[in-house]
Design a protein around this motif. Structure first.
Motif, PDB file in Angstrom:
ATOM      1  N   SER A 183      -6.761  -2.098   5.834  1.00  0.00           N
ATOM      2  CA  SER A 183      -8.106  -2.050   5.247  1.00  0.00           C
ATOM      3  C   SER A 183      -8.339  -3.219   4.299  1.00  0.00           C
ATOM      4  O   SER A 183      -9.387  -3.863   4.342  1.00  0.00           O
ATOM      5  N   ILE A 184      -7.371  -3.487   3.441  1.00  0.00           N
ATOM      6  CA  ILE A 184      -7.489  -4.611   2.515  1.00  0.00           C
ATOM      7  C   ILE A 184      -7.570  -5.922   3.285  1.00  0.00           C
ATOM      8  O   ILE A 184      -8.379  -6.798   2.967  1.00  0.00           O
ATOM      9  N   SER A 185      -6.748  -6.056   4.305  1.00  0.00           N
ATOM     10  CA  SER A 185      -6.736  -7.261   5.127  1.00  0.00           C
ATOM     11  C   SER A 185      -8.091  -7.476   5.805  1.00  0.00           C
ATOM     12  O   SER A 185      -8.630  -8.591   5.806  1.00  0.00           O
ATOM     13  N   ALA A 186      -8.657  -6.425   6.372  1.00  0.00           N
ATOM     14  CA  ALA A 186      -9.964  -6.532   7.031  1.00  0.00           C
ATOM     15  C   ALA A 186     -11.044  -6.906   6.036  1.00  0.00           C
ATOM     16  O   ALA A 186     -11.915  -7.736   6.331  1.00  0.00           O
ATOM     17  N   PHE A 187     -10.993  -6.335   4.842  1.00  0.00           N
ATOM     18  CA  PHE A 187     -11.968  -6.662   3.808  1.00  0.00           C
ATOM     19  C   PHE A 187     -11.889  -8.131   3.411  1.00  0.00           C
ATOM     20  O   PHE A 187     -12.903  -8.818   3.312  1.00  0.00           O
ATOM     21  N   LEU A 188     -10.665  -8.609   3.180  1.00  0.00           N
ATOM     22  CA  LEU A 188     -10.492 -10.006   2.777  1.00  0.00           C
ATOM     23  C   LEU A 188     -11.002 -10.968   3.851  1.00  0.00           C
ATOM     24  O   LEU A 188     -11.671 -11.954   3.543  1.00  0.00           O
ATOM     25  N   LYS A 189     -10.678 -10.678   5.105  1.00  0.00           N
ATOM     26  CA  LYS A 189     -11.099 -11.559   6.195  1.00  0.00           C
ATOM     27  C   LYS A 189     -12.601 -11.520   6.409  1.00  0.00           C
ATOM     28  O   LYS A 189     -13.235 -12.554   6.595  1.00  0.00           O
ATOM     29  N   THR A 190     -13.185 -10.329   6.378  1.00  0.00           N
ATOM     30  CA  THR A 190     -14.591 -10.176   6.722  1.00  0.00           C
ATOM     31  C   THR A 190     -15.525 -10.535   5.571  1.00  0.00           C
ATOM     32  O   THR A 190     -16.437 -11.336   5.735  1.00  0.00           O
ATOM     33  N   VAL A 191     -15.293  -9.961   4.414  1.00  0.00           N
ATOM     34  CA  VAL A 191     -16.221 -10.119   3.304  1.00  0.00           C
ATOM     35  C   VAL A 191     -15.954 -11.391   2.505  1.00  0.00           C
ATOM     36  O   VAL A 191     -16.872 -12.165   2.231  1.00  0.00           O
ATOM     37  N   LEU A 192     -14.713 -11.622   2.154  1.00  0.00           N
ATOM     38  CA  LEU A 192     -14.388 -12.751   1.284  1.00  0.00           C
ATOM     39  C   LEU A 192     -13.987 -14.012   2.041  1.00  0.00           C
ATOM     40  O   LEU A 192     -13.797 -15.054   1.433  1.00  0.00           O
ATOM     41  N   LYS A 193     -13.810 -13.891   3.368  1.00  0.00           N
ATOM     42  CA  LYS A 193     -13.416 -15.031   4.213  1.00  0.00           C
ATOM     43  C   LYS A 193     -12.140 -15.687   3.711  1.00  0.00           C
ATOM     44  O   LYS A 193     -12.017 -16.900   3.635  1.00  0.00           O
ATOM     45  N   LYS A 194     -11.159 -14.864   3.327  1.00  0.00           N
ATOM     46  CA  LYS A 194      -9.876 -15.371   2.839  1.00  0.00           C
ATOM     47  C   LYS A 194      -8.773 -14.905   3.766  1.00  0.00           C
ATOM     48  O   LYS A 194      -8.899 -13.897   4.456  1.00  0.00           O
ATOM     49  N   ASP A 195      -7.666 -15.659   3.749  1.00  0.00           N
ATOM     50  CA  ASP A 195      -6.526 -15.258   4.578  1.00  0.00           C
ATOM     51  C   ASP A 195      -5.824 -14.066   3.933  1.00  0.00           C
ATOM     52  O   ASP A 195      -6.017 -13.778   2.761  1.00  0.00           O
ATOM     53  N   ASP A 196      -5.019 -13.395   4.711  1.00  0.00           N
ATOM     54  CA  ASP A 196      -4.385 -12.168   4.239  1.00  0.00           C
ATOM     55  C   ASP A 196      -2.886 -12.312   4.063  1.00  0.00           C
ATOM     56  O   ASP A 196      -2.152 -11.346   4.175  1.00  0.00           O
ATOM     57  N   LYS A 197      -2.416 -13.515   3.748  1.00  0.00           N
ATOM     58  CA  LYS A 197      -0.968 -13.712   3.608  1.00  0.00           C
ATOM     59  C   LYS A 197      -0.397 -12.904   2.440  1.00  0.00           C
ATOM     60  O   LYS A 197       0.707 -12.395   2.533  1.00  0.00           O
ATOM     61  N   ASP A 198      -1.150 -12.768   1.351  1.00  0.00           N
ATOM     62  CA  ASP A 198      -0.662 -11.974   0.224  1.00  0.00           C
ATOM     63  C   ASP A 198      -0.631 -10.490   0.563  1.00  0.00           C
ATOM     64  O   ASP A 198       0.237  -9.756   0.102  1.00  0.00           O
ATOM     65  N   VAL A 199      -1.574 -10.040   1.381  1.00  0.00           N
ATOM     66  CA  VAL A 199      -1.596  -8.634   1.774  1.00  0.00           C
ATOM     67  C   VAL A 199      -0.377  -8.316   2.627  1.00  0.00           C
ATOM     68  O   VAL A 199       0.218  -7.250   2.494  1.00  0.00           O
ATOM     69  N   LYS A 200       0.003  -9.253   3.488  1.00  0.00           N
ATOM     70  CA  LYS A 200       1.184  -9.032   4.319  1.00  0.00           C
ATOM     71  C   LYS A 200       2.440  -8.908   3.467  1.00  0.00           C
ATOM     72  O   LYS A 200       3.381  -8.216   3.829  1.00  0.00           O
ATOM     73  N   ALA A 201       2.452  -9.586   2.308  1.00  0.00           N
ATOM     74  CA  ALA A 201       3.616  -9.533   1.422  1.00  0.00           C
ATOM     75  C   ALA A 201       3.586  -8.322   0.490  1.00  0.00           C
ATOM     76  O   ALA A 201       4.559  -8.061  -0.210  1.00  0.00           O
ATOM     77  N   LEU A 202       2.478  -7.589   0.483  1.00  0.00           N
ATOM     78  CA  LEU A 202       2.337  -6.433  -0.397  1.00  0.00           C
ATOM     79  C   LEU A 202       3.298  -5.324   0.031  1.00  0.00           C
ATOM     80  O   LEU A 202       3.217  -4.826   1.151  1.00  0.00           O
ATOM     81  N   PRO A 203       4.229  -4.929  -0.842  1.00  0.00           N
ATOM     82  CA  PRO A 203       5.221  -3.919  -0.461  1.00  0.00           C
ATOM     83  C   PRO A 203       4.650  -2.504  -0.512  1.00  0.00           C
ATOM     84  O   PRO A 203       4.523  -1.924  -1.576  1.00  0.00           O
ATOM     85  N   LEU A 204       4.302  -1.963   0.652  1.00  0.00           N
ATOM     86  CA  LEU A 204       3.744  -0.610   0.718  1.00  0.00           C
ATOM     87  C   LEU A 204       4.432   0.259   1.766  1.00  0.00           C
ATOM     88  O   LEU A 204       3.839   1.200   2.268  1.00  0.00           O
ATOM     89  N   ARG A 205       5.666  -0.044   2.093  1.00  0.00           N
ATOM     90  CA  ARG A 205       6.383   0.782   3.059  1.00  0.00           C
ATOM     91  C   ARG A 205       6.674   2.149   2.454  1.00  0.00           C
ATOM     92  O   ARG A 205       6.653   2.341   1.242  1.00  0.00           O
ATOM     93  N   ASN A 206       6.964   3.093   3.309  1.00  0.00           N
ATOM     94  CA  ASN A 206       7.201   4.476   2.901  1.00  0.00           C
ATOM     95  C   ASN A 206       8.258   4.558   1.794  1.00  0.00           C
ATOM     96  O   ASN A 206       8.047   5.179   0.758  1.00  0.00           O
ATOM     97  N   ASN A 207       9.415   3.924   2.003  1.00  0.00           N
ATOM     98  CA  ASN A 207      10.503   3.977   1.019  1.00  0.00           C
ATOM     99  C   ASN A 207      10.110   3.315  -0.289  1.00  0.00           C
ATOM    100  O   ASN A 207      10.465   3.778  -1.373  1.00  0.00           O
ATOM    101  N   THR A 208       9.382   2.210  -0.193  1.00  0.00           N
ATOM    102  CA  THR A 208       8.961   1.488  -1.391  1.00  0.00           C
ATOM    103  C   THR A 208       8.003   2.328  -2.218  1.00  0.00           C
ATOM    104  O   THR A 208       8.134   2.420  -3.439  1.00  0.00           O
ATOM    105  N   VAL A 209       7.021   2.925  -1.559  1.00  0.00           N
ATOM    106  CA  VAL A 209       6.047   3.770  -2.267  1.00  0.00           C
ATOM    107  C   VAL A 209       6.757   4.961  -2.899  1.00  0.00           C
ATOM    108  O   VAL A 209       6.521   5.282  -4.073  1.00  0.00           O
ATOM    109  N   SER A 210       7.673   5.596  -2.171  1.00  0.00           N
ATOM    110  CA  SER A 210       8.423   6.734  -2.717  1.00  0.00           C
ATOM    111  C   SER A 210       9.232   6.320  -3.940  1.00  0.00           C
ATOM    112  O   SER A 210       9.239   7.029  -4.957  1.00  0.00           O
ATOM    113  N   ARG A 211       9.898   5.172  -3.852  1.00  0.00           N
ATOM    114  CA  ARG A 211      10.712   4.689  -4.975  1.00  0.00           C
ATOM    115  C   ARG A 211       9.834   4.394  -6.192  1.00  0.00           C
ATOM    116  O   ARG A 211      10.180   4.754  -7.322  1.00  0.00           O
ATOM    117  N   LYS A 212       8.678   3.777  -5.975  1.00  0.00           N
ATOM    118  CA  LYS A 212       7.802   3.435  -7.098  1.00  0.00           C
ATOM    119  C   LYS A 212       7.207   4.684  -7.739  1.00  0.00           C
ATOM    120  O   LYS A 212       7.073   4.750  -8.963  1.00  0.00           O
TER     121      LYS A 212
END
Length: 142
Positions: free
Chosen positions: A80-109
Motif C-alpha cells: 500500500s505504501i509503495s503504491a501510494f509513493l509511486k502513484t501520488v508522489l511519483k517517487k521510487d519505493d526503494k526505502d519501502v522495500k527496505a522497511l522491515p515488516l516481516r512477521n518475526n520482525t513485527v513480533s519482536r518489535k
C-alpha cells in the motif's frame, strides 16, 4: 594560500591550466564542494536507517493495536505504501522495500515495546507511595 605561492603552485603542478578561464576553476570548486565524502555516506545511511527503523516501530505498534495478524505488514501495508509513493508522489519505493515488516520482525518489535512499557511502569511504581483507606502508608506487598 598566499597569492604568490598559489601562482607558483599553478605554474609548477598545473601548467596546462595557466591560461584557463576563471569559470573552469569555479566549476572545479563546485565539483569539489559537492563531492561525496566518507562522512556524508555514513551520515546519510544512518539517518535513513534510523527513519526506517522508527517507521517500522510505528507500524508495528499500529498492527499490535488492531490485533491483526503480524503478516499484514508484509502483505498489505508495504504494498500500500509503495503504491501510494509511486502513484501520488511519483517517487521510487526503494526505502519501502527496505522497511522491515516481516512477521518475526513485527513480533519482536511489539515484544520490545511491551517490555519497555513494563520497565517504565515498574520504575514509576518503585517511586510511588501507596496510601491505605485509613490514610496510612501501606508498603506491604500482596
Amino acid at each position: 594560500m598566499k597569492r604568490g605561492r598559489l601562482e607558483a603552485h599553478l605554474k609548477a603542478k598545473h601548467s596546462t591550466h595557466i591560461n584557463s578561464d576563471l569559470s573552469y576553476f569555479n566549476t572545479l570548486k563546485e565539483k569539489f564542494e559537492k563531492r561525496t565524502t566518507l562522512q556524508s555516506l555514513f551520515t546519510a545511511r544512518s539517518v535513513t536507517n534510523n527513519r526506517l527503523s522508527e517507521a517500522s516501530y510505528q507500524i508495528s505498534l499500529l498492527i499490535a493495536k488492531t490485533g491483526k495478524n503480524h503478516t499484514i505488514g508484509e502483505n498489505l501495508i508495504k504494498p500500500s505504501i509503495s503504491a501510494f509513493l509511486k502513484t501520488v508522489l511519483k517517487k521510487d519505493d526503494k526505502d519501502v522495500k527496505a522497511l522491515p515488516l516481516r512477521n518475526n520482525t513485527v513480533s519482536r518489535k511489539i515484544d520490545e515495546m511491551s517490555e519497555d512499557i513494563e520497565k517504565q511502569l515498574v520504575e514509576k511504581l518503585k517511586t510511588k507511595k501507596f496510601l491505605s483507606t485509613n490514610g496510612r502508608i501501606n508498603l506491604e506487598r500482596q
